[in-house]
Design a protein around this motif. Structure first.
Motif, short mmCIF file in Angstrom:
data_model
loop_
_atom_site.label_atom_id
_atom_site.label_comp_id
_atom_site.label_asym_id
_atom_site.label_seq_id
_atom_site.Cartn_x
_atom_site.Cartn_y
_atom_site.Cartn_z
N ALA A 9 114.14 13.97 15.67
CA ALA A 9 113.51 15.22 16.09
C ALA A 9 112.30 14.99 16.97
O ALA A 9 112.02 15.76 17.87
N ARG A 10 111.59 13.88 16.74
CA ARG A 10 110.39 13.66 17.54
C ARG A 10 110.75 13.46 19.01
O ARG A 10 110.13 14.02 19.90
N TRP A 13 111.75 16.77 20.60
CA TRP A 13 110.61 17.62 20.97
C TRP A 13 109.91 17.13 22.23
O TRP A 13 109.42 17.91 23.02
N LEU A 17 109.45 19.96 24.84
CA LEU A 17 108.09 20.53 24.77
C LEU A 17 107.49 20.95 26.11
O LEU A 17 106.96 22.06 26.22
N PHE B 98 117.58 19.81 16.09
CA PHE B 98 116.23 19.82 15.50
C PHE B 98 115.92 21.24 15.03
O PHE B 98 116.52 22.21 15.50
N ARG B 101 115.89 24.84 17.07
CA ARG B 101 116.68 24.74 18.28
C ARG B 101 117.32 26.08 18.64
O ARG B 101 117.33 26.50 19.79
#
Lengths: 298, 273
Positions: A9-10, A13, A17, B98, B101
């Motif tokens: 997930a990091r 992002w 982002l 994630f 999403r």
């Protein structure tokens, strides 16, 4: 899909982002502010800290103003007439001209040109074409013995003018969509219908159009959304006139805010336009949501 | 025989349609080569000695160069930035799962259709607060933001078509995710990038309502200059059409160069393939 098993997930992002930050700051935040501004009294050029809470006053003032409802009505008329004409013309032409044709690519390129021309250029060009004294349209009508008309000086003719310009620019969009949809229809089904003896009309109404119903629906909603948001070409072509005959909602909001300096009222009207467009967008997403509807969610 | 007639009829109809599509564009360009006196002739004059006088007047106007540079800077920077951020976001959303999403996907798509008139008022206020009015940066940020939703949507579809095996092989070879994007995915989604670039540039280059509200004499773009021209110099149709033609030119040129990509962008989402 196996790559979505990639649950880091990091990293995800980090990829999304930057886009989120810009969209949030320069699109989502302004939209939220547009709604919030409706509840405040604030004049342009003063700091936001001097704004006063005004409750529903702006909404009351805006929604009791006949001009707002007449511009909503103008927008509804504009959207329904122009989109109906564009759909009918676009579908009809696509059906009539479908099939393998030499130079197909060249024709298609020519058809998409109107959509690519800057609205400022479209507006100016149609203003020249519709000119009462030396415009091409009156000249052509004159050849057929029709007396010259003051297109942009008459309320209903000006309304016709903005619709004609929109039809010119956007019928090709419907045409391209329908052609693309028809190209994806399974040929074996058409062949089967033909062997069963279906004539052109039956074939079209019973087989072809139902098979591209989904494409037609999306095209319709996309055109409606754009027709409700319309602003720039009309700004240049008529600036809403004569009177308020061509003043669509977007233009009314613009004038209320930047000419009338009534920001609260402009925001209150914005909420109305936003609501209409968001409902249509939600409808479009119900039909086809390319981002959420992927295999990744299943 | 009958089918031959039908074929001729079809071609004739296609030619008429093409003429209708090009007609107004042709009038714009023809008028830009007419003298002031000729533009006031009745509309049906197609044969005349062309003059370059309008283009000379428009191009050698003291401010034209500045407006052109502003338009180019805004168009090019906004397009490049939108492509970069759009690629990253589309890749992140297509290849990772994630939390949030789905919410992100919906919000992005809802933002795609926000009417510019709705955000013009609050943006004017917010940009004043952030000291972004009358700066090209303020305009660029807006054009990136309003173009990202469509770009992400378009590129997402292209990323999904990239064979996952390729990416996995690269990952096993020790490629970090951003290198996979750069080395494997980007080259394969080039047609999508071209379409996204054309559509973003078209909006950033053509748009004039937000630009009208947010720019001053120094930061004006060409469409804003054209919209102000109408009242400034009355109706000098030759000059107006010369300016309009110059503004219309780049998107039309891109369309001729990459018609297939433009069509794939127009039909994206509704039609597979």
């Amino acid at each position: 899909m196996s790559a979505v098993a990639n649950k880091n997930a990091r990293v995800a992002w980090l990829f999304v982002l930057p886009a989120i930050v810009i969209m949030a700051a320069a699109c989502l935040y302004p939209v939220i502010s547009a709604v919030r501004l409706g509840f405040y009294e604030w004049s342009m050029g003063t700091p936001w800290s001097q704004a006063r809470w005004a409750g529903l006053t702006s909404f009351q003032i805006a929604y009791t103003e006949p001009a707002v409802w007449s511009s909503l009505w103008t927008t509804l008329k504009f959207a329904s007439v122009s989109v109906t004409a564009e759909m009918a013309l676009g579908i009809g032409l696509a059906l009539a001209l479908e099939g393998n044709i030499r130079g197909q690519a060249a024709f298609r390129t020519l058809f998409i040109l109107p959509m690519m021309v800057a609205p400022i250029a479209v507006g100016l060009t149609w203003r020249y074409l519709f000119d009462a004294q030396f415009g091409l349209i009156n000249a052509v009508l004159g050849v057929f013995g029709v007396a010259a008309k003051g297109w942009l000086a008459d309320e209903s003719l000006a309304f016709a003018a903005i619709i004609i310009a929109d039809i010119w620019q956007w019928t090709p969009f419907v045409f391209i969509m329908v052609v693309a949809g028809l190209a994806n229809v399974d040929g074996s089904i058409l062949e089967a219908a033909r062997i069963d003896g279906a004539r052109w009309w039956t074939m079209t109404m019973r087989v072809k159009l139902p098979m591209i119903a989904h494409v037609l629906a999306i095209t319709l909603v996309m055109r409606l959304i754009d027709a409700f948001r319309v602003l720039e070409v009309i700004y240049v072509l008529t600036f809403g006139g004569p009177g308020a005959s061509t003043e669509v909602l977007s233009l009314h909001i613009y004038k209320t805010a930047f000419i009338g300096q009534k920001l609260g009222a402009a925001s209150a009207i914005s909420v109305l336009l936003l609501a209409v467009v968001m409902v249509l967008t939600w409808l479009a997403l119900r039909m086809s949501n390319p981002l959420a509807d992927s295999e990744g969610d299943r | 025989m009958r089918s031959r007639l039908a074929l001729i009829g079809r071609y004739a109809a296609l030619l008429v349609l093409a003429a209708l599509c090009i007609g107004p564009i042709a009038v714009m360009i023809l008028t830009s080569f007419k003298t002031q006196a000729q533009t006031f002739d009745t509309g049906l004059t197609f044969f005349f000695v062309p003059t370059m006088e309008n283009y000379r007047d428009v191009i050698f106007d003291a401010s034209f160069g500045r407006y052109l540079v502003n338009s180019l800077v805004v168009g090019i920077v906004a397009t490049l930035a939108t492509l970069l951020l759009g690629c990253m976001a589309a890749y992140g959303m297509a290849r990772f799962s994630f939390a949030g999403r789905k919410a992100l996907a919906y919000t992005t798509l809802m933002l795609r259709t926000v009417p510019l008139a709705v955000i013009a008022v609050p943006v004017f206020m917010i940009w004043s607060d952030w000291r972004l009015t009358n700066s090209l940066l303020g305009l660029i940020l807006l054009y990136i933001a309003v173009n990202l939703p469509f770009t992400i949507w378009l590129l997402y579809g292209f990323v999904l078509q990239v064979p996952v095996d390729l990416e996995e092989a690269a990952a096993i070879d020790g490629c970090r995710p951003w290198r996979v994007l750069l080395r494997i995915v980007l080259p394969l989604i080039r047609p999508g990038l071209a379409a996204a670039a054309i559509f973003t540039f078209r909006i950033a280059w053509n748009e004039f309502i937000l630009a009208l509200v947010l720019t001053d004499r120094a930061t004006r773009t060409l469409p804003v200059a054209a919209s102000l021209y109408v009242t400034d110099i009355g109706v000098e149709w030759g000059k107006l059409m010369a300016l309009a033609s110059l503004i219309a030119l780049p998107p039309l040129a891109f369309t001729f160069l990459a018609a297939r990509q433009v069509i794939s962008g127009l039909t994206a989402g509704a039609v597979k393939g």
